[in-house]
Design an enzyme around this catalytic site. Sequence first.
Site, PDB file in Angstrom:
ATOM      1  N   HIS A 355       0.976  -1.104  -0.070  1.00 31.21           N
ATOM      2  CA  HIS A 355       0.082  -0.022  -0.133  1.00 31.21           C
ATOM      3  C   HIS A 355       0.985   1.392   0.127  1.00 31.21           C
ATOM      4  O   HIS A 355       1.728   1.638   0.760  1.00 31.21           O
ATOM      5  CB  HIS A 355      -1.045  -0.139   1.115  1.00 31.21           C
ATOM      6  CG  HIS A 355      -1.997   1.008   1.028  1.00 31.21           C
ATOM      7  ND1 HIS A 355      -3.135   0.899   0.378  1.00 31.21           N
ATOM      8  CD2 HIS A 355      -1.994   2.309   1.468  1.00 31.21           C
ATOM      9  CE1 HIS A 355      -3.907   1.813   0.572  1.00 31.21           C
ATOM     10  NE2 HIS A 355      -3.155   2.859   1.092  1.00 31.21           N
ATOM     11  N   ALA A 356       0.809   2.217  -0.774  1.00 28.01           N
ATOM     12  CA  ALA A 356       1.688   3.352  -1.049  1.00 28.01           C
ATOM     13  C   ALA A 356       1.598   3.977   0.265  1.00 28.01           C
ATOM     14  O   ALA A 356       0.563   4.537   0.815  1.00 28.01           O
ATOM     15  CB  ALA A 356       1.004   4.105  -2.223  1.00 28.01           C
ATOM     16  N   HIS A 392       0.236  11.858  -5.675  1.00 26.51           N
ATOM     17  CA  HIS A 392      -0.723  12.015  -4.078  1.00 26.51           C
ATOM     18  C   HIS A 392       0.459  11.661  -3.179  1.00 26.51           C
ATOM     19  O   HIS A 392       0.617  12.462  -2.387  1.00 26.51           O
ATOM     20  CB  HIS A 392      -1.752  10.704  -4.049  1.00 26.51           C
ATOM     21  CG  HIS A 392      -2.311  10.628  -2.703  1.00 26.51           C
ATOM     22  ND1 HIS A 392      -3.263  11.103  -2.244  1.00 26.51           N
ATOM     23  CD2 HIS A 392      -1.506  10.087  -1.483  1.00 26.51           C
ATOM     24  CE1 HIS A 392      -3.425  11.022  -0.942  1.00 26.51           C
ATOM     25  NE2 HIS A 392      -2.612  10.223  -0.177  1.00 26.51           N
ATOM     26  N   GLU A 393       1.396  10.497  -3.207  1.00 30.23           N
ATOM     27  CA  GLU A 393       2.502  10.436  -2.575  1.00 30.23           C
ATOM     28  C   GLU A 393       3.540  11.569  -2.567  1.00 30.23           C
ATOM     29  O   GLU A 393       4.076  11.956  -1.419  1.00 30.23           O
ATOM     30  CB  GLU A 393       3.125   9.008  -2.583  1.00 30.23           C
ATOM     31  CG  GLU A 393       2.296   7.815  -2.795  1.00 30.23           C
ATOM     32  CD  GLU A 393       1.575   7.795  -1.228  1.00 30.23           C
ATOM     33  OE1 GLU A 393       2.280   8.274  -0.432  1.00 30.23           O
ATOM     34  OE2 GLU A 393       0.316   7.212  -1.322  1.00 30.23           O
ATOM     35  N   HIS A 396       2.662  14.357  -0.448  1.00 28.46           N
ATOM     36  CA  HIS A 396       3.063  14.157   1.178  1.00 28.46           C
ATOM     37  C   HIS A 396       4.645  14.485   1.270  1.00 28.46           C
ATOM     38  O   HIS A 396       4.997  15.464   2.234  1.00 28.46           O
ATOM     39  CB  HIS A 396       2.902  12.564   1.577  1.00 28.46           C
ATOM     40  CG  HIS A 396       1.467  12.189   1.710  1.00 28.46           C
ATOM     41  ND1 HIS A 396       0.638  12.939   2.517  1.00 28.46           N
ATOM     42  CD2 HIS A 396       1.009  11.329   1.383  1.00 28.46           C
ATOM     43  CE1 HIS A 396      -0.424  12.346   2.420  1.00 28.46           C
ATOM     44  NE2 HIS A 396      -0.449  11.104   1.583  1.00 28.46           N
ATOM     45  N   GLU A 420      -3.608  14.904   2.831  1.00 31.00           N
ATOM     46  CA  GLU A 420      -3.859  13.976   1.890  1.00 31.00           C
ATOM     47  C   GLU A 420      -4.335  14.595   0.570  1.00 31.00           C
ATOM     48  O   GLU A 420      -4.627  14.190  -0.586  1.00 31.00           O
ATOM     49  CB  GLU A 420      -5.118  13.138   2.199  1.00 31.00           C
ATOM     50  CG  GLU A 420      -4.930  12.405   3.392  1.00 31.00           C
ATOM     51  CD  GLU A 420      -3.486  11.293   3.314  1.00 31.00           C
ATOM     52  OE1 GLU A 420      -3.329  10.800   2.032  1.00 31.00           O
ATOM     53  OE2 GLU A 420      -3.040  10.785   4.186  1.00 31.00           O
ATOM     54  N   HIS A 522      -6.608   0.164   5.746  1.00 32.25           N
ATOM     55  CA  HIS A 522      -6.526   1.332   6.921  1.00 32.25           C
ATOM     56  C   HIS A 522      -7.092   0.805   7.949  1.00 32.25           C
ATOM     57  O   HIS A 522      -6.726   1.267   8.977  1.00 32.25           O
ATOM     58  CB  HIS A 522      -7.166   2.627   6.226  1.00 32.25           C
ATOM     59  CG  HIS A 522      -6.528   3.172   5.151  1.00 32.25           C
ATOM     60  ND1 HIS A 522      -6.660   2.532   3.932  1.00 32.25           N
ATOM     61  CD2 HIS A 522      -5.717   4.181   4.981  1.00 32.25           C
ATOM     62  CE1 HIS A 522      -5.766   3.216   2.959  1.00 32.25           C
ATOM     63  NE2 HIS A 522      -5.351   4.331   3.544  1.00 32.25           N
ATOM     64  N   TYR A 532      -9.287  11.234   4.263  1.00 29.93           N
ATOM     65  CA  TYR A 532      -9.486  11.140   2.888  1.00 29.93           C
ATOM     66  C   TYR A 532     -10.718  12.017   2.408  1.00 29.93           C
ATOM     67  O   TYR A 532     -10.702  12.314   1.350  1.00 29.93           O
ATOM     68  CB  TYR A 532      -9.238   9.808   2.316  1.00 29.93           C
ATOM     69  CG  TYR A 532      -8.125   8.994   2.876  1.00 29.93           C
ATOM     70  CD1 TYR A 532      -6.853   9.383   2.187  1.00 29.93           C
ATOM     71  CD2 TYR A 532      -8.243   7.974   3.729  1.00 29.93           C
ATOM     72  CE1 TYR A 532      -5.566   8.892   2.497  1.00 29.93           C
ATOM     73  CE2 TYR A 532      -6.775   7.439   4.332  1.00 29.93           C
ATOM     74  CZ  TYR A 532      -5.739   7.738   3.459  1.00 29.93           C
ATOM     75  OH  TYR A 532      -4.475   7.311   4.101  1.00 29.93           O
TER      76      TYR A 532
HETATM   77  O1  X8Z Z   1      -4.314   5.294   1.348  1.00 29.96           O
HETATM   78  C1  X8Z Z   1      -4.303   6.154   0.400  1.00 29.96           C
HETATM   79  C2  X8Z Z   1      -2.971   6.498  -0.033  1.00 29.96           C
HETATM   80  C3  X8Z Z   1      -2.030   6.722   0.856  1.00 29.96           C
HETATM   81  S1  X8Z Z   1      -2.176   7.999   2.151  1.00 29.96           S
HETATM   82  C4  X8Z Z   1      -2.288   5.824  -1.303  1.00 29.96           C
HETATM   83  N1  X8Z Z   1      -5.392   6.534  -0.256  1.00 29.96           N
HETATM   84  C5  X8Z Z   1      -6.650   6.011   0.239  1.00 29.96           C
HETATM   85  C6  X8Z Z   1      -6.956   4.480   0.160  1.00 29.96           C
HETATM   86  O2  X8Z Z   1      -6.016   4.133  -0.751  1.00 29.96           O
HETATM   87  O3  X8Z Z   1      -7.811   3.866   0.253  1.00 29.96           O
HETATM   88  C7  X8Z Z   1      -5.642   7.847  -1.181  1.00 29.96           C
HETATM   89  C8  X8Z Z   1      -6.830   7.626  -1.524  1.00 29.96           C
HETATM   90  C9  X8Z Z   1      -7.819   6.784  -0.365  1.00 29.96           C
HETATM   91 ZN    ZN Z   2      -1.896   9.890   1.337  1.00 28.98          ZN
END
Ligand code: X8Z
Ligand code: ZN
Length: 623
Positions: A355-356, A392-393, A396, A420, A522, A532
């Site tokens: 997960h990024a 997105h990354e 940050h 975010e 998450h 988010y």
């Molecule tokens: O978790 C993230 C990022 C890392 S902070 C990739 N996001 C959420 C997800 O993937 O559920 C970005 C959008 C929503």
């Molecule tokens: Zn993020």
Amino acid sequence: MKKFLYLAVAGTALLTAACQPDAKTEAPESTPVVAEVKSTEPTVQTAKEFLEKSEIEIKELLYRLYITQWINSNFITKDTDLLAAKVGEEAGLLSTRLANEAKQFNNLKLPADMARKMDGLKRGSNFPAPDKPGAAKELSRIMTELNSSYGKGSFVYNGKELALGELSKIIATSRDPEELQAVWEGWRTISPPMKNDYAKMVKIINEGSKELGYADTGVLWKAGYDMPADDFTKEADRLWTQVKPLYDELHCHVRAKLNDQYGDEVVPLDQPIRADLLGNMWAQSWGNVYDLVKPESDAPTVDITELLAKAEYDEMKMVKVGENFFTSLGFEPLPKSFWKRSLFTKPADREVVCHASAWDFDNPDAKPDEKFDIRIKMCIEKTGEDFKTIHHELGHNFYQRAYKNQPVFYKDGANDGFHEAIGDMISLSITPDYLVQIGLLDAADVPDASADINLLMQQALDKVAFLPFGIMIDKWRWNVFNGEYSPSEYNSGWWELRDFYQGVRPPAERPADAFDPGAKFHIPGNTPYMRYFLAHILQFQFHKAACDIAGNEGPLHRCSIYGNKEVGKRFDDMMRMGSSKPWPEALEAFTGTQNMDGSAIIEYFAPLQTYLKEQNKDRKCGW
Ligand code: X8Z
Ligand code: ZN
């Protein structure tokens, strides 16, 4: 953003009178004085010394915590789990100790800045351990193991063991409902074993939150927004009410189009949509079903995945081009160490958390020129979706660098939604004209205004579809934390909220032992999610403000701020503040308003909303 920030070091000005009339009721009760200042009356001077000493301790520990977690996430084994759990325990203990020690200054009138720092310390961590032997250790073990078991998750499909990346590709591209259901259900077999530990963790952090003076962990989380916790709930609901009509139109149209594809049995027109049909493992963004729902026009589509392939971009090039957007705004290039130390592709020979995420290592002992160490960790696929996630990354990382000179208490977003939203706001400028400027698209292939609905539909499938998902995840966690859902109701509560907010349902009845929340990063990764939802509102607000600064006169969805140094400077002014001021002040610095507001996203999608209303006029919407 840093995924495992156990220590909530960001401050919140509970004592800033203008927006905090209820500060006193929020603040934890005074408790016995700890530490060496025990016998003396607290003074502003001892408070100052306490903050200075805390800052040194936090910095030293955070660095060790992050490098250990970095290794653990890049190389998941029992050994690295143990090491990460050990330093996680230390972090839990430190945060609880400092939170308790900070209470000795409760009755002292401190200068606003010191009060803000003190308040950050008193909020402890998002996952606080209670102050009793063994609690921090058990909590850290659970959190480390949950995170790692998600990272290792896989499922045998058609005789092959597939990880999330491969399973997600099937969900994105298959149009066979049976296959989609099998893969969707298969991924969810990773999470029932997490449920007991998750419930144990909830008990521990609720106890920790109570000791910090909060009714439960949800209230603690909601207290991190420069306003009383109850007001934050109302604020989130208010924003959702602003955008819900747009979502409802999108839902109605997408359901009708999926019905055209799959028929009444698979997609009945009076029910929530089957969650496995929407192109994403969690039905959180629907861009992968664009081909099924796109407007019936001859307008050409801009498919970034195809453009990347045609231009033979590799993963590194995708990141370089992302960096180039930021430097075009006047930001300095990323440090050499970023390129050396980041993870860009999935290693073939070991387990990693794919997960990024974006990391900020601030080594207190490093030489000045090596001090600043930011990285991303991502298993990049050469798709348009990941091209945007890279932005997105990087958002940050550029934020982290912008606030690098703030004290450790303020090295954070103005609120977590800001963090975010930065990179996402940049992604909104990835327009066809921008793609021409960077040589990915031929000028002759830029769609004209007749294709606007197509462009907006593509964007809405990601951004508008996300909104109810963004709000429901922490609505679920708040209900778990406040006891509304007992462990036996974790899954049914999850699906009630999925139904209520998103209008989606599982493809078939869920097994009795299902723990579907655990199949979303998450939840086992223990990252709060309301950020988010806020980011999906804020990024459009930022985009509108940026386009205004750039003097844009066309529609918002055609505006790109690429290369605009004035926007870059104003953005940097906000970013440099970190969390040193209440977020409304940071928002005002860039947008001129102190309020989060959904009207920019509504304005952005206005032509699409008109189109959707027309399409839906003879349909029965809702579920
Ligand atoms: O978790 C993230 C990022 C890392 S902070 C990739 N996001 C959420 C997800 O993937 O559920 C970005 C959008 C929503
Ligand atoms: Zn993020």
